[in-house]
Design a protein around this motif. Sequence first.
Motif, PDB file in Angstrom:
ATOM      1  N   LEU A  83      -4.311   0.035   5.733  1.00  0.00           N
ATOM      2  CA  LEU A  83      -5.448  -0.245   4.742  1.00  0.00           C
ATOM      3  C   LEU A  83      -6.748   0.043   5.477  1.00  0.00           C
ATOM      4  CD1 LEU A  83      -4.369  -3.686   3.616  1.00  0.00           C
ATOM      5  CD2 LEU A  83      -3.971  -1.478   2.466  1.00  0.00           C
ATOM      6  N   ASP A 105     -10.229  -3.120  -2.711  1.00  0.00           N
ATOM      7  CA  ASP A 105      -9.027  -3.376  -2.413  1.00  0.00           C
ATOM      8  C   ASP A 105      -8.040  -2.258  -3.226  1.00  0.00           C
ATOM      9  OD1 ASP A 105      -9.047  -5.496  -0.842  1.00  0.00           O
ATOM     10  OD2 ASP A 105      -8.950  -7.095  -2.486  1.00  0.00           O
ATOM     11  N   LYS A 144      -7.941   0.910  -1.002  1.00  0.00           N
ATOM     12  CA  LYS A 144      -7.009   0.445   0.073  1.00  0.00           C
ATOM     13  C   LYS A 144      -5.762   0.566  -0.381  1.00  0.00           C
ATOM     14  CE  LYS A 144      -9.901  -2.705   2.642  1.00  0.00           C
ATOM     15  NZ  LYS A 144      -9.723  -1.979   4.114  1.00  0.00           N
ATOM     16  N   TYR A 145      -5.356  -0.033  -1.340  1.00  0.00           N
ATOM     17  CA  TYR A 145      -3.657   0.114  -1.628  1.00  0.00           C
ATOM     18  C   TYR A 145      -3.667   1.514  -2.425  1.00  0.00           C
ATOM     19  CZ  TYR A 145      -3.218  -4.635  -0.431  1.00  0.00           C
ATOM     20  OH  TYR A 145      -3.269  -5.946   0.298  1.00  0.00           O
ATOM     21  N   PRO A 148       1.027  -1.083   0.070  1.00  0.00           N
ATOM     22  CA  PRO A 148       0.005   0.009   0.054  1.00  0.00           C
ATOM     23  C   PRO A 148       0.800   1.019  -0.259  1.00  0.00           C
ATOM     24  CG  PRO A 148       0.101  -0.857   2.052  1.00  0.00           C
ATOM     25  CD  PRO A 148       0.589  -1.894   1.260  1.00  0.00           C
TER      26      PRO A 148
END
Length: 361
Positions: free
Chosen positions: A279, A222, A225-226, A122
């Motif tokens: 995250l 995802d 998040k990253y 991330p």
Amino acid sequence: MSGLRPGSVCDTTPLQRFESQSSNGEEPSSPTAASLVAAAASSTASTMPHINNNNNNNVKVDLQLPTFVGGPGNGVGSAASIVTKTRHQRGTSQIFRRIFLDLCLLSCVGLPMLGFSLWWEPYKRGFFCDDTSLKHPYKESTIRSWMLYLMCAALPVIMILVVEFFRAQDKRIRESYIGSKHKANHSAYHLCHLELPNWLLECYRKIGIFVFGLGVEQLTTDIAKYTIGRLRPHFFAVCQPVLPDHTTCDDLVNVGQYIENYTCMATDMTAKRFKDMQLSFPSGHTSFACYSMIFLVIYLQRRMHWSGTKMLRHLLQFLLLMFAWYTALTRVSDYKHHWSDVLAGAGIGLTYAIVVTSTMW
């Protein structure tokens, strides 16, 4: 003319000539549509005077068509054979080909998710030492991961199987009651010479759409998040950051500074935990729960139509929505996410649930 009997025909008609050729052993010429029409017209014309002059007599005109009319070559026979052939064409190879194609489509979503989990790092976001939103204590999750998987993955599959099975039984009972011959509970798919029931195919379609929508929803979460890499509210309690000059946030020199270069000095800090700590946005638990529960609510509204079950359906819908709501609230109370993370996760789950269910029926 006086020697002719009433109703006799002076000359033979084309149809009679055709029959006489057959009786004499000669090879008759192939009948055509024009010859048949001419034969019918000639026979009708020859009997018309007799009918007009003898109104009290019952006259029957028996026009026998050749045997090829209505045989296997006509539209009905060929259509039936095509339907039968089509039903048997969807055999084992077609079923496994369809499953393989669906798995390929699911892999387009699942493989990127696996790549994010195993190899992707991330975005490393910095922090301010006086940021109070990152100084909450660490708590275990109220809704554990296994509880989330059980409620949001296993429960929808079980409910779809149960609803589709009882829908098929209810339809079969109603059709047998009214005497309908329409086989609504049968399909054209055969697996090892056994015809699959239609309710099983409906379960496969509904579950397949649910799983694909779930994968797309999680992949969207995802990616966010990253890309953002927002720190969780319990960042300081879990990380205990130390700067390169061995100072900490307790030192006044670091007050008001935006720190990007730091090291976590917590004794139980692992690479997985450090990665999870970044995250926070959006909430994966919330998006997962909202998508699954809202999908089930809409599914029950459209498919659960048995008489006397409206109150039960609404009760189930209420419980499903409350689970999604409770999951979202616990992510804030457990200091796993900021309130904006939960709001964004709920929006992602809601959006995909509406889109997927709107194209499923």
